[in-house]
Design a protein around this motif. Structure first.
Motif, PDB file in Angstrom:
ATOM      1  N   ALA A 130      30.553  53.693  17.289  1.00 61.26           N
ATOM      2  CA  ALA A 130      29.799  52.450  16.625  1.00 61.26           C
ATOM      3  C   ALA A 130      29.699  51.686  17.865  1.00 61.26           C
ATOM      4  CB  ALA A 130      31.001  51.971  15.702  1.00 61.26           C
ATOM      5  N   ASN A 131      30.551  51.260  18.631  1.00 63.75           N
ATOM      6  CA  ASN A 131      30.188  50.237  19.837  1.00 63.75           C
ATOM      7  C   ASN A 131      28.837  50.823  20.833  1.00 63.75           C
ATOM      8  OD1 ASN A 131      32.230  48.662  19.223  1.00 63.75           O
ATOM      9  ND2 ASN A 131      33.577  49.580  20.754  1.00 63.75           N
ATOM     10  N   SER A 132      28.628  52.367  20.748  1.00 66.28           N
ATOM     11  CA  SER A 132      27.425  52.773  21.573  1.00 66.28           C
ATOM     12  C   SER A 132      26.186  52.547  20.622  1.00 66.28           C
ATOM     13  CB  SER A 132      27.642  54.355  21.485  1.00 66.28           C
ATOM     14  OG  SER A 132      27.529  54.957  20.356  1.00 66.28           O
ATOM     15  N   TYR A 133      26.297  52.459  19.105  1.00 61.67           N
ATOM     16  CA  TYR A 133      25.181  52.109  18.337  1.00 61.67           C
ATOM     17  C   TYR A 133      24.912  50.653  18.584  1.00 61.67           C
ATOM     18  CZ  TYR A 133      25.766  56.522  15.697  1.00 61.67           C
ATOM     19  OH  TYR A 133      26.084  57.830  15.242  1.00 61.67           O
ATOM     20  N   LEU A 134      25.873  49.973  18.568  1.00 56.76           N
ATOM     21  CA  LEU A 134      25.715  48.280  18.822  1.00 56.76           C
ATOM     22  C   LEU A 134      24.812  48.079  20.100  1.00 56.76           C
ATOM     23  CD1 LEU A 134      29.141  47.097  17.197  1.00 56.76           C
ATOM     24  CD2 LEU A 134      26.825  46.787  16.212  1.00 56.76           C
ATOM     25  N   ALA A 135      25.443  48.829  21.111  1.00 54.32           N
ATOM     26  CA  ALA A 135      24.756  48.322  22.260  1.00 54.32           C
ATOM     27  C   ALA A 135      23.521  49.033  22.477  1.00 54.32           C
ATOM     28  CB  ALA A 135      25.653  49.103  23.428  1.00 54.32           C
ATOM     29  N   ASN A 136      22.998  50.242  21.741  1.00 55.58           N
ATOM     30  CA  ASN A 136      21.650  50.639  21.695  1.00 55.58           C
ATOM     31  C   ASN A 136      21.288  50.752  20.415  1.00 55.58           C
ATOM     32  OD1 ASN A 136      21.685  51.954  24.763  1.00 55.58           O
ATOM     33  ND2 ASN A 136      23.784  52.380  23.800  1.00 55.58           N
ATOM     34  N   LYS A 137      20.940  49.454  19.765  1.00 59.70           N
ATOM     35  CA  LYS A 137      20.186  49.460  18.318  1.00 59.70           C
ATOM     36  C   LYS A 137      18.933  50.143  18.243  1.00 59.70           C
ATOM     37  CE  LYS A 137      22.778  45.173  17.515  1.00 59.70           C
ATOM     38  NZ  LYS A 137      22.866  44.891  18.791  1.00 59.70           N
ATOM     39  N   GLY A 138      18.228  50.219  19.442  1.00 60.17           N
ATOM     40  CA  GLY A 138      16.753  50.620  19.140  1.00 60.17           C
ATOM     41  C   GLY A 138      15.858  49.498  18.614  1.00 60.17           C
ATOM     42  N   THR A 139      14.726  50.322  17.883  1.00 59.74           N
ATOM     43  CA  THR A 139      13.835  49.203  17.338  1.00 59.74           C
ATOM     44  C   THR A 139      13.894  49.828  16.003  1.00 59.74           C
ATOM     45  OG1 THR A 139      11.826  50.874  17.992  1.00 59.74           O
ATOM     46  CG2 THR A 139      12.629  48.991  19.575  1.00 59.74           C
ATOM     47  N   ILE A 140      13.196  48.816  15.095  1.00 62.18           N
ATOM     48  CA  ILE A 140      12.873  48.858  13.528  1.00 62.18           C
ATOM     49  C   ILE A 140      11.750  49.921  13.632  1.00 62.18           C
ATOM     50  CG2 ILE A 140      12.051  47.774  11.700  1.00 62.18           C
ATOM     51  CD1 ILE A 140      13.405  45.054  12.711  1.00 62.18           C
TER      52      ILE A 140
END
Length: 230
Positions: free
Chosen positions: A162-172
């Motif tokens: 989850a923290n890796s997702y938060l740090a690398n949200k990417g673009t819409i």
């Protein structure tokens, strides 16, 4: 969870076009969890004033009708303070519902990480809650105003993912539109639709040339009629 859905779905593009200008109704007739695990407990608040919520971290499958059209959505929870339930919801755009940075973060997370396996889906669920509830600029599912207290399996893996997702949200994903089905006494639901394809300029040109050719052919085949007046 107490509120168990962010609805995610592809399709219903024609309905989405109508929704942009008119009131829209989404009726959820049934829902079920996609995975039997993991489950656990999260807390919102600081110290003794925090409130805990327990339940499944799994996405859910929702079926119902959107403006009379039958639809099926994969769903993630956006908030944990109300119960998930079937019922009738009004539909608004996600940008109007959240706005600003929250809209960008939630839409980016969903664009890039929705639809994974049970561990990835649970991690996305936690990342969405962290985004919605954490009051500090530091996002960490394992600590803070929003916090994962315990999980039935793979707690450290869930936190790290989850923290890796938060740090690398990417673009819409620009091919998606995001909507929220709202109800004051039930879980508000986020779902998405795929935008209808827009022909490229070269495709438009070929279509126009084709229509012109058809028109010339029809004119050439039209018989000449002699009309006399006496």
């Amino acid at each position: 969870m107490k509120k168990t859905l962010i609805a995610l779905a592809a399709g219903a593009a024609a309905i989405a076009s109508a929704t942009a200008a008119n009131a829209s109704t989404f009726v959820i007739n049934s829902l079920s969890t996609q995975y039997s695990s993991p489950s656990g407990e999260v807390s919102i608040g600081s110290g003794w004033s925090s409130t805990s919520y327990d339940g499944s971290f799994s996405p859910q499958n929702i079926s119902g009708t959107w403006d009379g059209k039958a639809v099926n959505f994969l769903a993630y929870c956006l908030e944990v303070t109300q119960n998930s339930s079937t019922g009738t919801f009004n539909v608004v755009s996600l940008s109007n519902y959240l706005g600003g940075a929250l809209y960008n973060d939630v839409a980016s997370l969903v664009s890039n990480y929705a639809g994974g396996d049970k561990t990835q889906s649970a991690a996305l669920q936690l990342a969405l809650w962290e985004t919605r509830y954490e009051t500090s600029n530091s996002k960490n599912v394992g600590a803070g105003y929003f916090e994962l207290e315990w999980a039935s399996q793979g707690e450290s893996t869930l936190i790290n993912t989850a923290n890796s997702y938060l740090a690398n949200k990417g673009t819409i994903n620009s091919n998606l539109d995001f909507w929220v089905a709202t109800n004051s006494s039930k879980q508000d639901l986020l779902f998405y639709t795929v935008k209808p394809a827009v022909p490229e300029p070269a495709t438009w040109a070929m279509m126009i040339i084709g229509f012109a050719a058809i028109g010339r052919t029809l004119r050439a085949r039209r018989p000449n009629m002699a009309i006399s007046f006496s």
